[in-house]
Design an enzyme around this catalytic site. Structure first.
Site, short mmCIF file in Angstrom:
data_model
loop_
_atom_site.label_atom_id
_atom_site.label_comp_id
_atom_site.label_asym_id
_atom_site.label_seq_id
_atom_site.Cartn_x
_atom_site.Cartn_y
_atom_site.Cartn_z
N HIS A 1 -0.79 1.04 -3.36
CA HIS A 1 -0.47 -0.15 -4.15
C HIS A 1 -0.71 -1.40 -3.32
O HIS A 1 -0.49 -1.42 -2.12
CB HIS A 1 0.97 -0.12 -4.67
CG HIS A 1 2.00 0.16 -3.61
ND1 HIS A 1 2.24 1.43 -3.14
CD2 HIS A 1 2.83 -0.65 -2.94
CE1 HIS A 1 3.18 1.39 -2.22
NE2 HIS A 1 3.55 0.13 -2.06
N HIS B 1 0.47 -5.24 -2.92
CA HIS B 1 1.49 -6.24 -3.26
C HIS B 1 0.81 -7.60 -3.43
O HIS B 1 0.02 -8.01 -2.56
CB HIS B 1 2.52 -6.39 -2.14
CG HIS B 1 3.33 -5.17 -1.84
ND1 HIS B 1 4.64 -5.03 -2.25
CD2 HIS B 1 3.04 -4.03 -1.16
CE1 HIS B 1 5.11 -3.87 -1.82
NE2 HIS B 1 4.16 -3.24 -1.16
P1 AMP Z 1 5.95 -0.11 -0.14
O1 AMP Z 1 7.04 -0.33 0.88
O2 AMP Z 1 4.69 -0.84 0.20
O3 AMP Z 1 5.74 1.36 -0.41
O4 AMP Z 1 6.45 -0.79 -1.45
C1 AMP Z 1 7.01 -0.12 -2.53
C2 AMP Z 1 7.46 -1.16 -3.52
O5 AMP Z 1 7.72 -0.53 -4.74
C3 AMP Z 1 8.74 -1.90 -3.10
O6 AMP Z 1 8.47 -3.30 -3.00
C4 AMP Z 1 9.72 -1.57 -4.21
O7 AMP Z 1 10.58 -2.63 -4.52
C5 AMP Z 1 8.79 -1.21 -5.36
N1 AMP Z 1 9.34 -0.34 -6.38
C6 AMP Z 1 10.04 0.81 -6.18
N2 AMP Z 1 10.36 1.36 -7.36
C7 AMP Z 1 9.87 0.55 -8.33
C8 AMP Z 1 9.88 0.58 -9.76
N3 AMP Z 1 10.48 1.56 -10.44
N4 AMP Z 1 9.27 -0.43 -10.42
C9 AMP Z 1 8.69 -1.44 -9.74
N5 AMP Z 1 8.62 -1.52 -8.40
C10 AMP Z 1 9.21 -0.54 -7.70
#
Ligand code: AMP
Ligand code: ZN
Length: 114
Positions: free
Chosen positions: A100, A102
């Protein structure tokens, strides 16, 4: 991937606040925003992390960037700017093992990266 959170979001088994969707890409608001605007752009195809991007995925990864540009324009933060981040692995702080990007926007993030 049955046990992947973001695959479940792609399938609609877990709800998300969608920003953009086509046949290959989904974008939705991060549930725990780090900035006033915090959007995640993901490929619908399960790719665990940046290390696993294959040659055949190059066009898809390019499309993620085009989608980010489209969102920046539509949401009105294109001119002020934004930061794109892809976390990878343990040291990168990756928590969800589905690639993903950001998009962080809506305030000045300064020059310091980490
Ligand atoms: P990472 O640390 O790069 O893996 O980021 C994962 C991101 O996913 C974090 O910023 C979380 O806040 C976000 N996240 C986790 N669960 C959800 C969800 N159900 N919907 C939207 N974002 C999410
Ligand atoms: Zn997945």
């Amino acid at each position: 991937m049955d046990d992947c959170l973001f695959c479940k979001i792609v399938k609609g088994d877990i709800p998300s606040n969608k920003v953009y969707e086509d046949d290959e890409i989904l974008a939705f608001y991060d549930i725990n925003p780090a900035t006033p605007i915090h959007i995640l752009v993901i490929p619908k195809k399960h790719i665990s992390c940046h290390n696993d991007i294959a040659k055949e995925d190059e066009a898809l990864i390019g499309k993620m960037h085009s989608v980010a540009n489209k969102i920046a324009e539509e949401k009105g933060f294109k001119e002020k700017g934004y930061r794109l981040i892809i976390n990878c692995g343990e040291d990168g702080g990756q928590e969800v093992m589905h690639l993903h990007m950001h998009i962080l926007a809506g305030k000045s993030l300064g020059a310091k990266i980490a």
